[in-house]
Write a protein that holds these residues in place. Structure first.
Motif, PDB file in Angstrom:
ATOM      1  N   UNK A  85      66.169 -94.142  26.305  1.00 47.22           N
ATOM      2  CA  UNK A  85      67.277 -94.970  25.826  1.00 47.22           C
ATOM      3  C   UNK A  85      67.372 -94.911  24.303  1.00 47.22           C
ATOM      4  N   UNK A  86      68.563 -95.130  23.792  1.00 49.49           N
ATOM      5  CA  UNK A  86      68.757 -95.598  22.427  1.00 49.49           C
ATOM      6  C   UNK A  86      69.034 -97.086  22.532  1.00 49.49           C
ATOM      7  N   UNK A  87      68.249 -97.887  21.821  1.00 54.45           N
ATOM      8  CA  UNK A  87      68.346 -99.341  21.914  1.00 54.45           C
ATOM      9  C   UNK A  87      68.784 -99.894  20.571  1.00 54.45           C
ATOM     10  N   UNK A  88      69.827-100.737  20.582  1.00 50.30           N
ATOM     11  CA  UNK A  88      70.380-101.294  19.346  1.00 50.30           C
ATOM     12  C   UNK A  88      70.478-102.804  19.501  1.00 50.30           C
ATOM     13  N   UNK A  89      69.504-103.526  18.946  1.00 50.00           N
ATOM     14  CA  UNK A  89      69.442-104.987  19.083  1.00 50.00           C
ATOM     15  C   UNK A  89      69.954-105.656  17.822  1.00 50.00           C
ATOM     16  N   UNK A  90      70.858-106.609  18.005  1.00 46.39           N
ATOM     17  CA  UNK A  90      71.349-107.399  16.879  1.00 46.39           C
ATOM     18  C   UNK A  90      70.844-108.836  16.957  1.00 46.39           C
ATOM     19  N   UNK A  91      70.271-109.212  18.104  1.00 42.96           N
ATOM     20  CA  UNK A  91      69.653-110.521  18.278  1.00 42.96           C
ATOM     21  C   UNK A  91      68.533-110.367  19.299  1.00 42.96           C
ATOM     22  N   UNK A  92      67.635-111.344  19.409  1.00 50.50           N
ATOM     23  CA  UNK A  92      66.437-111.168  20.234  1.00 50.50           C
ATOM     24  C   UNK A  92      66.737-110.960  21.711  1.00 50.50           C
ATOM     25  N   UNK A  93      65.980-110.034  22.310  1.00 50.13           N
ATOM     26  CA  UNK A  93      66.002-109.849  23.751  1.00 50.13           C
ATOM     27  C   UNK A  93      65.135-110.922  24.398  1.00 50.13           C
ATOM     28  N   UNK A  94      65.160-110.992  25.725  1.00 56.10           N
ATOM     29  CA  UNK A  94      64.327-111.956  26.421  1.00 56.10           C
ATOM     30  C   UNK A  94      62.847-111.647  26.191  1.00 56.10           C
ATOM     31  N   UNK A  95      62.046-112.706  26.153  1.00 57.43           N
ATOM     32  CA  UNK A  95      60.594-112.586  26.083  1.00 57.43           C
ATOM     33  C   UNK A  95      60.122-112.227  27.489  1.00 57.43           C
ATOM     34  N   UNK A  96      59.367-111.127  27.639  1.00 61.47           N
ATOM     35  CA  UNK A  96      59.123-110.587  28.970  1.00 61.47           C
ATOM     36  C   UNK A  96      57.787-109.889  29.081  1.00 61.47           C
ATOM     37  N   UNK A  97      57.385-109.655  30.342  1.00 52.86           N
ATOM     38  CA  UNK A  97      56.219-108.832  30.665  1.00 52.86           C
ATOM     39  C   UNK A  97      56.584-107.937  31.841  1.00 52.86           C
ATOM     40  N   UNK A  98      55.785-106.900  32.030  1.00 53.34           N
ATOM     41  CA  UNK A  98      55.982-105.985  33.150  1.00 53.34           C
ATOM     42  C   UNK A  98      54.701-105.902  33.971  1.00 53.34           C
ATOM     43  N   UNK A  99      54.816-105.745  35.297  1.00 59.19           N
ATOM     44  CA  UNK A  99      53.631-105.671  36.149  1.00 59.19           C
ATOM     45  C   UNK A  99      52.966-104.305  36.075  1.00 59.19           C
ATOM     46  N   UNK A 100      51.700-104.249  36.537  1.00 62.98           N
ATOM     47  CA  UNK A 100      51.064-102.946  36.702  1.00 62.98           C
ATOM     48  C   UNK A 100      51.458-102.377  38.064  1.00 62.98           C
ATOM     49  N   UNK A 101      50.960-101.191  38.372  1.00 62.56           N
ATOM     50  CA  UNK A 101      51.380-100.527  39.607  1.00 62.56           C
ATOM     51  C   UNK A 101      51.030-101.332  40.849  1.00 62.56           C
ATOM     52  N   UNK A 102      49.814-101.865  40.889  1.00 63.10           N
ATOM     53  CA  UNK A 102      49.384-102.619  42.058  1.00 63.10           C
ATOM     54  C   UNK A 102      50.206-103.891  42.220  1.00 63.10           C
ATOM     55  N   UNK A 103      50.443-104.596  41.133  1.00 68.67           N
ATOM     56  CA  UNK A 103      51.237-105.821  41.192  1.00 68.67           C
ATOM     57  C   UNK A 103      52.666-105.532  41.626  1.00 68.67           C
ATOM     58  N   UNK A 104      53.233-104.453  41.115  1.00 64.25           N
ATOM     59  CA  UNK A 104      54.603-104.098  41.477  1.00 64.25           C
ATOM     60  C   UNK A 104      54.697-103.751  42.960  1.00 64.25           C
ATOM     61  N   UNK A 105      53.724-102.999  43.464  1.00 61.88           N
ATOM     62  CA  UNK A 105      53.761-102.607  44.876  1.00 61.88           C
ATOM     63  C   UNK A 105      53.685-103.825  45.785  1.00 61.88           C
ATOM     64  N   UNK A 106      52.787-104.751  45.469  1.00 62.64           N
ATOM     65  CA  UNK A 106      52.632-105.950  46.292  1.00 62.64           C
ATOM     66  C   UNK A 106      53.862-106.850  46.182  1.00 62.64           C
ATOM     67  N   UNK A 107      54.321-107.094  44.941  1.00 62.81           N
ATOM     68  CA  UNK A 107      55.471-107.958  44.750  1.00 62.81           C
ATOM     69  C   UNK A 107      56.722-107.422  45.425  1.00 62.81           C
ATOM     70  N   UNK A 108      56.942-106.117  45.317  1.00 59.21           N
ATOM     71  CA  UNK A 108      58.108-105.500  45.950  1.00 59.21           C
ATOM     72  C   UNK A 108      58.023-105.626  47.473  1.00 59.21           C
ATOM     73  N   UNK A 109      56.844-105.372  48.020  1.00 59.63           N
ATOM     74  CA  UNK A 109      56.675-105.456  49.470  1.00 59.63           C
ATOM     75  C   UNK A 109      56.938-106.863  49.977  1.00 59.63           C
ATOM     76  N   UNK A 110      56.446-107.874  49.255  1.00 57.99           N
ATOM     77  CA  UNK A 110      56.643-109.263  49.675  1.00 57.99           C
ATOM     78  C   UNK A 110      58.125-109.629  49.649  1.00 57.99           C
ATOM     79  N   UNK A 111      58.823-109.290  48.574  1.00 57.45           N
ATOM     80  CA  UNK A 111      60.230-109.667  48.480  1.00 57.45           C
ATOM     81  C   UNK A 111      61.096-108.883  49.460  1.00 57.45           C
ATOM     82  N   UNK A 112      60.705-107.647  49.757  1.00 57.22           N
ATOM     83  CA  UNK A 112      61.410-106.900  50.805  1.00 57.22           C
ATOM     84  C   UNK A 112      61.231-107.582  52.155  1.00 57.22           C
ATOM     85  N   UNK A 113      59.998-107.999  52.462  1.00 55.56           N
ATOM     86  CA  UNK A 113      59.720-108.656  53.735  1.00 55.56           C
ATOM     87  C   UNK A 113      60.453-109.995  53.835  1.00 55.56           C
ATOM     88  N   UNK A 114      60.645-110.662  52.703  1.00 57.26           N
ATOM     89  CA  UNK A 114      61.364-111.936  52.684  1.00 57.26           C
ATOM     90  C   UNK A 114      62.872-111.752  52.769  1.00 57.26           C
TER      91      UNK A 114
END
Length: 394
Positions: A85-114
């Protein structure tokens, strides 16, 4: 090799002028936040081939081995593993975190099942992949990245002069690092509106007072002004403030809270859309899941500089989903790029000529090109181009 036709994402925090100035086009008054280059299904790039215009994700799906190469296909499956990407910020983005591979796999599976729809506003995991990312500044670039050491957090809270913050400062000084950061961060996520407003007013005062924290408080005041009344301001106070000069970069791994505040940069990430937000946003915040993903470890900000490797300057990253380099061709000495993996190149300055066995094209700032695995490119011209690919050992 194909010239890319890309999509600009008009997020509200985007600059109305930075990308038009880079590309030499007239601004239209709307925010232009991100220019996406890749095969992410949300906004895939398009290419012109003999058969007509095609989406890059569709081309890869139709011929994954030919487009990605066998090594990349074995490692990541039939998808382009990165998004540039080219990213051009003029004001703050959301404060955020990203999961690791294991967390993403589990979280995705749970929400798919739900049965949570992929486009539901309250969905946390939109795919099963992690999202490590890197930003390299093209202009002076401000951001928040990772936790300050607890004692530094406590000193910053003390400097605001609010009695309500004294218990939190004491906890930061009196408990082990992980438990101290977790306890205070959790409390700040649940802060009352009265405390949020009091902190915002104190930050505004501190930003106008001489002292060792003034530059940090100026950044936090900008956060408060962009997101008035948002409790993410308290969490932001716990994070390192960093200013990158052009050419400097940051790597952001799983569990590291961060937010970009202002500036123009090249961003490269694993091909994922998994974001858990801490604040500075009207979007969904899930405190319980967030606290499960955040890594409560303090660390100094590590500003990345590229290392020369052949005709490239490579930015180090501890993941194999992507590899980012900068190429500034020397006069009359073309740079030759051999790649067993797919690659995307974007010009950020001057003019760059790319040549392959199948033709050539010239890129000017904002222009980009895609080459499938195994296609040798020669880079020449007067300017600068960033290259996204995957290491040959993937």
């Amino acid at each position: 090799m194909d010239q890319l036709v890309n999509t600009i994402r008009p997020y509200a925090w985007g600059s109305t002028t930075a990308l038009p100035e880079l590309t030499g086009t007239e601004p239209d008054g709307t925010p232009q936040a991100e220019l996406w280059m890749g095969a992410h299904p949300s906004a895939p790039s398009r290419v012109h081939r003999a058969s007509g215009t095609a989406r890059l994700d569709a081309l890869i799906e139709a011929g994954p081995a030919a487009e990605l190469g066998e090594a990349t296909l074995r490692r990541f499956g039939p998808r382009l593993p990165f998004l540039l990407k080219l990213l051009a910020a003029d004001s703050p983005l959301s404060l955020q975190v990203h999961p690791d591979l294991a967390q993403a796999a589990v979280g995705f599976k749970i929400e798919e099942a739900q049965g949570v729809p992929l486009d539901a506003p309250h969905r946390n995991y939109r795919d099963d992949n992690h999202k490590p990312e890197m930003i390299v500044a093209l202009s002076p670039f401000d951001g928040l990245c990772g936790f300050r050491p607890p004692a530094q957090c406590a000193g910053l809270l003390d400097a605001l002069g609010l009695p309500e913050l004294a218990p939190h400062a004491a906890a930061l000084r009196g408990e082990p690092e992980e438990s101290a950061l977790r306890a205070v961060f959790s409390a700040f996520l649940a802060a009352s509106q009265d405390l949020i407003d009091a902190v915002a007013a104190a930050v505004a005062r501190a930003a106008r007072t001489a002292g060792p924290h003034r530059s940090a408080f100026e950044a936090y005041e900008a956060v408060s002004q962009a997101h008035p009344g948002d409790g993410g301001l308290l969490a932001a106070l716990m994070l390192n403030h960093v200013r990158l000069a052009p050419g400097e970069g940051l790597f952001l791994g799983a569990g590291v809270p961060h937010a970009y505040l202002r500036g123009l940069g090249v961003e490269l990430m694993a091909a994922s859309d998994n974001v858990l937000r801490c604040g500075l946003t009207p979007k969904h915040v899930d405190p319980d899941e967030l606290l499960r993903v955040v890594r409560f470890t303090a660390a100094p900000v590590r500003v990345l500089l590229p290392a020369a490797r052949g005709g490239e300057e490579v930015y180090p990253a501890p993941v194999d989903d992507f590899r980012l380099s900068r190429i500034r061709p020397a006069a009359d000495v073309p740079t030759v790029l051999d790649a067993t993996a797919p690659q995307i190149l974007v010009c950020t300055r001057g003019h760059i000529r790319l040549t392959s066995p199948f033709g050539s094209l010239t890129l000017r700032p904002g222009g980009s090109a895609y080459a499938p695995a195994g296609e040798r490119l020669t880079v020449e011209g007067e300017g600068e181009v960033f290259r996204a690919t995957v290491d040959a050992g993937a």
